[in-house]
Design a protein around this motif. Structure first.
Motif, PDB file in Angstrom:
ATOM      1  N   ILE A  66       0.857  -1.186   0.000  1.00 10.22           N
ATOM      2  CA  ILE A  66       0.000   0.000   0.000  1.00 10.22           C
ATOM      3  C   ILE A  66       0.893   1.236   0.000  1.00 10.22           C
ATOM      4  O   ILE A  66       1.794   1.351   0.840  1.00 10.22           O
ATOM      5  CB  ILE A  66      -0.888   0.023   1.273  1.00 10.22           C
ATOM      6  CG1 ILE A  66      -1.729  -1.258   1.367  1.00 10.22           C
ATOM      7  CG2 ILE A  66      -1.769   1.270   1.319  1.00 10.22           C
ATOM      8  CD1 ILE A  66      -2.849  -1.369   0.382  1.00 10.22           C
ATOM      9  N   LEU A 117      -8.750   0.074  -1.701  1.00  9.17           N
ATOM     10  CA  LEU A 117     -10.212   0.196  -1.806  1.00  9.17           C
ATOM     11  C   LEU A 117     -10.572   1.011  -3.051  1.00  9.17           C
ATOM     12  O   LEU A 117     -11.453   0.628  -3.841  1.00  9.17           O
ATOM     13  CB  LEU A 117     -10.763   0.874  -0.548  1.00  9.17           C
ATOM     14  CG  LEU A 117     -12.246   1.235  -0.577  1.00  9.17           C
ATOM     15  CD1 LEU A 117     -13.103  -0.026  -0.494  1.00  9.17           C
ATOM     16  CD2 LEU A 117     -12.592   2.194   0.543  1.00  9.17           C
ATOM     17  N   LEU A 118      -9.852   2.122  -3.233  1.00  7.82           N
ATOM     18  CA  LEU A 118     -10.168   3.007  -4.362  1.00  7.82           C
ATOM     19  C   LEU A 118      -9.922   2.323  -5.700  1.00  7.82           C
ATOM     20  O   LEU A 118     -10.741   2.402  -6.623  1.00  7.82           O
ATOM     21  CB  LEU A 118      -9.321   4.290  -4.274  1.00  7.82           C
ATOM     22  CG  LEU A 118      -9.687   5.246  -3.146  1.00  7.82           C
ATOM     23  CD1 LEU A 118      -8.606   6.299  -2.964  1.00  7.82           C
ATOM     24  CD2 LEU A 118     -11.027   5.920  -3.421  1.00  7.82           C
ATOM     25  N   SER A 147      -1.433   6.565   1.795  1.00 10.21           N
ATOM     26  CA  SER A 147      -2.618   6.338   0.961  1.00 10.21           C
ATOM     27  C   SER A 147      -3.221   4.987   1.319  1.00 10.21           C
ATOM     28  O   SER A 147      -3.270   4.072   0.503  1.00 10.21           O
ATOM     29  CB  SER A 147      -2.227   6.387  -0.513  1.00 10.21           C
ATOM     30  OG  SER A 147      -3.349   6.157  -1.319  1.00 10.21           O
ATOM     31  N   GLU A 148      -3.657   4.888   2.580  1.00  6.15           N
ATOM     32  CA  GLU A 148      -4.152   3.610   3.093  1.00  6.15           C
ATOM     33  C   GLU A 148      -5.389   3.117   2.345  1.00  6.15           C
ATOM     34  O   GLU A 148      -5.664   1.925   2.276  1.00  6.15           O
ATOM     35  CB  GLU A 148      -4.474   3.709   4.603  1.00  6.15           C
ATOM     36  CG  GLU A 148      -3.248   3.639   5.511  1.00  6.15           C
ATOM     37  CD  GLU A 148      -2.389   4.889   5.430  1.00  6.15           C
ATOM     38  OE1 GLU A 148      -2.926   5.950   5.024  1.00  6.15           O
ATOM     39  OE2 GLU A 148      -1.186   4.827   5.740  1.00  6.15           O
ATOM     40  N   SER A 149      -6.158   4.068   1.794  1.00  3.16           N
ATOM     41  CA  SER A 149      -7.390   3.668   1.121  1.00  3.16           C
ATOM     42  C   SER A 149      -7.165   3.309  -0.350  1.00  3.16           C
ATOM     43  O   SER A 149      -8.108   3.061  -1.080  1.00  3.16           O
ATOM     44  CB  SER A 149      -8.408   4.810   1.209  1.00  3.16           C
ATOM     45  OG  SER A 149      -7.837   5.979   0.667  1.00  3.16           O
ATOM     46  N   SER A 150      -5.919   3.269  -0.772  1.00  2.00           N
ATOM     47  CA  SER A 150      -5.651   3.094  -2.211  1.00  2.00           C
ATOM     48  C   SER A 150      -6.190   1.765  -2.746  1.00  2.00           C
ATOM     49  O   SER A 150      -6.718   1.715  -3.859  1.00  2.00           O
ATOM     50  CB  SER A 150      -4.163   3.228  -2.512  1.00  2.00           C
ATOM     51  OG  SER A 150      -3.449   2.362  -1.690  1.00  2.00           O
ATOM     52  N   SER A 169      -9.844  -0.890  -6.263  1.00  2.00           N
ATOM     53  CA  SER A 169     -10.829  -1.969  -6.422  1.00  2.00           C
ATOM     54  C   SER A 169     -12.170  -1.409  -6.884  1.00  2.00           C
ATOM     55  O   SER A 169     -12.823  -1.974  -7.769  1.00  2.00           O
ATOM     56  CB  SER A 169     -11.038  -2.708  -5.098  1.00  2.00           C
ATOM     57  OG  SER A 169      -9.810  -3.156  -4.616  1.00  2.00           O
ATOM     58  N   THR A 227      -6.880   8.080  -6.101  1.00  2.42           N
ATOM     59  CA  THR A 227      -5.803   7.196  -5.613  1.00  2.42           C
ATOM     60  C   THR A 227      -4.445   7.853  -5.836  1.00  2.42           C
ATOM     61  O   THR A 227      -3.596   7.874  -4.949  1.00  2.42           O
ATOM     62  CB  THR A 227      -5.808   5.850  -6.398  1.00  2.42           C
ATOM     63  OG1 THR A 227      -7.135   5.395  -6.494  1.00  2.42           O
ATOM     64  CG2 THR A 227      -4.939   4.817  -5.719  1.00  2.42           C
ATOM     65  N   SER A 248      -3.787  10.891  -3.618  1.00  2.00           N
ATOM     66  CA  SER A 248      -3.650  10.581  -2.194  1.00  2.00           C
ATOM     67  C   SER A 248      -2.269  10.021  -1.856  1.00  2.00           C
ATOM     68  O   SER A 248      -1.894   9.960  -0.696  1.00  2.00           O
ATOM     69  CB  SER A 248      -4.724   9.584  -1.760  1.00  2.00           C
ATOM     70  OG  SER A 248      -4.491   8.340  -2.386  1.00  2.00           O
ATOM     71  N   THR A 249      -1.492   9.614  -2.852  1.00  2.00           N
ATOM     72  CA  THR A 249      -0.162   9.070  -2.553  1.00  2.00           C
ATOM     73  C   THR A 249       0.839  10.163  -2.203  1.00  2.00           C
ATOM     74  O   THR A 249       1.892   9.889  -1.672  1.00  2.00           O
ATOM     75  CB  THR A 249       0.412   8.294  -3.757  1.00  2.00           C
ATOM     76  OG1 THR A 249       0.558   9.192  -4.840  1.00  2.00           O
ATOM     77  CG2 THR A 249      -0.448   7.128  -4.144  1.00  2.00           C
TER      78      THR A 249
END
Lengths: 298, 569
Positions: free
Chosen positions: A57, A66-67, A61-64, A69, A115, A118-119
């Motif tokens: 990950i 999820l985003l 960008s922990e939600s990457s 997907s 995504t 957010s990085t």
């Protein structure tokens, strides 16, 4: 029954893009006098190899996952209304079926851009901004081109005046251009632009995330190619039945996909300012001509 | 001419042009009794003068329109004369002569800077400070060649310190720096941060506003390999093999420059046939280097089809090089006094056949590649380098020829067998990336023609001088027009090895102008603009973009970028 057929068609469509990409890579290699990948299944192998890698990950960008997907699911969902439209085109045309894939493709793009931003990687951010500018402009061509082309195409057999034919042809040109640009091929791959941005929006993605991104990217390309194919067969839908329309669409989409790839081989990468300016001028001219013909037809 | 200076050697009877006379006479007038000695050897006039007069001497000549700052070599000659010495090599274009200002620098004495007069001398002075500890007054001094964590007062090219001692006194601090950054796993990879635009170590900070580059800073010398020091412990004929490894693309120009410098210093007569062989191989090297560059440039513009075809055509030249020398690259045929591998007459028809094919294929390819709309749009008007700037920075090669100056060592300071052939020096005055590209394109055709002419005239005879003797403390200058511009080697001879060997690659000269070229370009065109000088660093590459609006302009290691990115960096 129609829904089930459409679902089966959707699943088949979803498996096609990596295969088409494999063919495109072979064709490109031939043009560039090199061997290219050993098989047309290479893109599938690449995706599978990336998928078995560990999940990394991007920092901050922990939600990457999820985003990415969600973006993948959105892109794959965009295939369903298109499949449904192809299956039912000779009997009915639901405007919603056209609005859905356009919205879903835009959403998939949007999720991918979130995504990248957010990085916090500067290259990814610059690439995202480039993509936003280009996508916003291209959406105009995509929406106007597909709506007008499919509507006029469906009515062309019953109303084949010169101005209707011209509107149809012109909207096809707009759609052709916008589906090409939307596919992120050269010269419009400025959001990745490896030499200056170190792959831009891709830079922070690896392993499973990269596999999902690439698959999503290929799906979007194919959705756009299908859209163009539907617009092309639209005038024939009243005279051909589903069993013919489906393979015909598939064939056209295959030819288009490879043709897009071959065009890209002959071009270099544009700059964000030149690309946007060129696109704006093209769409503006097309719009003006389209308005003139529409006025004439009224 | 001697104007009453008893220590000035009588130069009557030595052929030289009016320009070198004029330059010499200005220096003599400016310095008077501060002139220590004037001598001439071949095309080089060597003027030794006291340090206190050096700046005055330069002030008297720097504005000469055809005077060109070629290189400067610092040398530790304390063992012989008790002083360090600075050799400023000033070329007179068109006349093919050099004026070497030899400035003794006693320990602790500051030398007046001339970097405000010769802008190109900026890096040379910094390097002399880094490697010898020579101080310059009237300017700010900073680290250029040595890393930031290099110990104070450790000057690696001084004669009183050996390579082993240097190794024991300096250990790179990278590992501890990485540990401080909190990276969990440290893996020693000897390549470091990189950027795909260029595949060698360099570091550019591009200050951008939006996508427009407003300023740029360059930091290099990340893999300074200390080969000059290494050569001091090698025999004369071992050094060409080391020299050829300076560059991974055009190494032959370095071995040729080195042997030419030694040959000039020791007065060695090189057989004509050897000169022809050298010239042929040099042009083969130019061909493959230019095709490599054209391919890379097209790749940077996203036109990978052009890249593939450029390299496909280049492959024929690599095979040709193998046919002529036995190797595709790093030919290893240069020795002091000649070459060790002759051109077999049986190979000549094959060489001609390949050249004919090359001409045809390259012509077709370049016609298509240059006309691709994106390629043309992004080459034209980008990376501008005005003629005045090119002259001020004493730039070389296609970089300077793309800015309207016809500087080419093959013509200006002719060497090897170039005086036997007829060729044009392509010059474009636009100063943009397109101009520099077209110079290289034209040069491909010129190189083919040169090789054909040389093959036609290939003389018979030996390819190696009979024998030669070493003489210590002789100065020799060897220059070659490399694909990227002039390579110049300065050699001060020793008993068994070079006492001092100073290598100046064209990139050293050209890089100083890159920030000028980058100002005002779009970010997308920055890689090509950097590449347009055909830079030759040596391993990996790194570019860092800092947005001015964020106010952050410090150098941020790659580990920090990967962990925190630009927002928190």
């Amino acid at each position: 029954m129609v829904s089930l057929t459409s679902l089966l068609v959707t699943v088949s469509f979803a498996l096609l893009p990596p295969l088409l990409d494999g063919v495109e890579r072979k064709v490109k290699a031939k043009i560039q006098t090199r061997y290219g990948p050993p098989t047309i299944l290479q893109t599938w192998y690449d995706l599978m190899k990336l998928w078995i890698k560990e999940l990394k990950i991007p920092t901050s960008s922990e939600s990457s996952f999820l985003l990415v997907s969600l973006s993948f699911l959105t892109a794959i969902t965009a295939l369903y209304p298109l499949a449904y439209m192809i299956v039912t085109l000779h009997t009915q045309f639901e405007p919603l079926l056209l609005a859905l894939p356009l919205t879903l493709v835009a959403s998939s793009h949007g999720l991918m851009l979130i995504t990248s931003t957010s990085t916090s990687n500067p290259f990814a951010i610059i690439g995202s901004y480039r993509s936003v500018i280009l996508t916003l402009l291209n959406e105009f061509g995509l929406i106007s081109g597909s709506v007008i082309a499919i509507y006029t195409g469906l009515r062309l057999l019953t109303n084949h005046t010169l101005s209707t034919t011209m509107i149809y042809l012109l909207s096809l040109v707009i759609l052709l251009f916008s589906t090409y640009v939307g596919g992120g091929r050269l010269p419009f791959d400025i959001h990745e632009a490896e030499p200056e941005l170190a792959s831009g929006i891709l830079i922070e993605l690896s392993g499973k995330l990269l596999a999902l991104y690439i698959y999503t990217h290929l799906l979007i390309r194919y959705v756009l190619t299908l859209l163009m194919s539907v617009a092309l067969i639209a005038p024939l839908t009243l005279v051909i039945a589903t069993p013919t329309a489906l393979p015909l669409t598939l064939l056209i989409s295959f030819i288009l996909y490879i043709a897009y790839g071959m065009i890209a081989v002959a071009l270099g990468r544009t700059r964000v300012d030149i690309g946007v300016k060129t696109l704006f001028i093209y769409y503006l001219i097309a719009l003006i001509v389209l308005v003139i013909f529409t006025c004439l037809s009224i | 001419m001697s104007r009453g200076f008893s220590h000035v050697e009588d130069l009557k009877g030595v052929p030289r042009g009016p320009r070198s006379d004029a330059v010499l006479s200005r220096v003599l007038s400016a310095c008077g009794d501060s002139i220590l000695n004037v001598s001439r050897r071949g095309t080089t006039i060597r003027v030794a003068l006291k340090a206190e007069c050096f700046r005055k001497a330069v002030e008297s000549i720097y504005s000469e329109h055809d005077l060109y700052f070629r290189t400067m070599a610092a040398s530790d000659e304390r063992l012989k004369d008790g002083v360090y010495k600075l050799y400023y090599v000033l070329g007179i274009d068109g006349e093919g002569t050099n004026v070497v200002l030899e400035v003794p620098a006693p320990e602790g004495v500051e030398i007046s800077t001339v970097s405000d007069l010769f802008r190109a001398s900026d890096w040379y002075e910094l390097e002399a400070k880094d490697l010898f500890g020579i101080n310059f007054s009237g300017r700010s001094l900073r680290r250029l060649v040595l890393p930031e964590d290099w110990p104070e007062n450790l000057y690696p090219l001084r004669k009183d310190i050996s390579a082993d001692e240097i190794k024991s006194l300096y250990q790179p601090q990278m590992i501890s720096q990485i540990a401080e950054l909190g990276v969990e796993e440290v893996v020693r990879v000897p390549i470091g941060p990189y950027h795909p635009a260029l595949h060698e170590p360099e570091y550019f900070e591009l200050y951008v506003r939006g996508e427009k580059v407003v300023d740029a800073r360059y930091v290099g010398f990340m893999v300074h390999r200390g080969i000059e020091k290494l050569a001091e412990s090698m025999k004369y004929d071992q050094v060409p093999f080391l020299a050829e490894r300076i560059c991974g693309i055009c190494g032959f120009v370095h071995s040729t420059s080195y042997v030419q410098a030694v040959e000039e210093a020791l007065g060695i007569e090189v057989p004509e046939r050897a000169q022809f062989v050298r010239s042929i191989v040099l042009e083969v090297e130019r061909l493959h280097s230019h095709l490599l560059w054209i391919g890379v440039a097209l790749h940077l513009l996203g036109y990978d089809t052009g890249f593939m075809h450029a390299w496909r055509i280049r492959e024929k030249i690599m095979v040709l090089a193998e046919l002529l020398t036995g190797s595709r690259k790093t030919y290893g045929i240069n020795l002091v006094g000649g070459v060790k591998k002759d051109v077999n007459q049986d190979k000549v028809p094959k060489v001609r056949e390949v050249l004919e094919q090359l001409k045809k294929e390259f012509s077709e390819f370049v016609g298509i590649a240059i006309s691709v709309p994106q390629v043309m749009a992004r080459l034209r008007g980008t990376g501008l380098l005005p003629r005045g700037e090119a002259r001020a920075y004493a730039l070389v090669g296609p970089t300077v020829r793309g800015s309207g100056l016809a500087r080419d060592v093959r013509k200006d300071y002719t060497y090897a067998a170039y005086h036997y052939v007829s060729f044009k020096v392509p010059v474009y005055s636009e100063g943009d990336n397109l101009a520099r590209t077209l110079v290289r394109v034209d040069e491909v055709f010129e190189s083919i023609s040169i090789i054909e002419q040389l093959l036609d005239m290939l003389p018979g005879g030996s390819v190696m001088a009979e024998g030669w003797e070493t003489q210590p403390m002789k100065l020799g200058i060897g220059a070659v027009e490399a694909p990227r511009g002039e390579v110049i080697h300065v050699v001060v001879t020793g008993d068994y090895s070079p006492y001092r060997w100073r290598v100046r690659a064209p990139t050293y000269q050209n890089l100083q102008a890159v920030p000028t070229m980058l100002r005002g370009v779009d970010l997308a065109d920055a890689p090509l603009t950097i590449a347009s000088i055909d830079p030759c660093f040596s391993c990996t590459d790194r570019a860092l973009i800092i947005n001015l609006r964020s106010g952050s302009v410090k150098a941020v290691p790659i580990e920090v970028i990967s962990r925190r990115g630009v927002r928190s960096g």
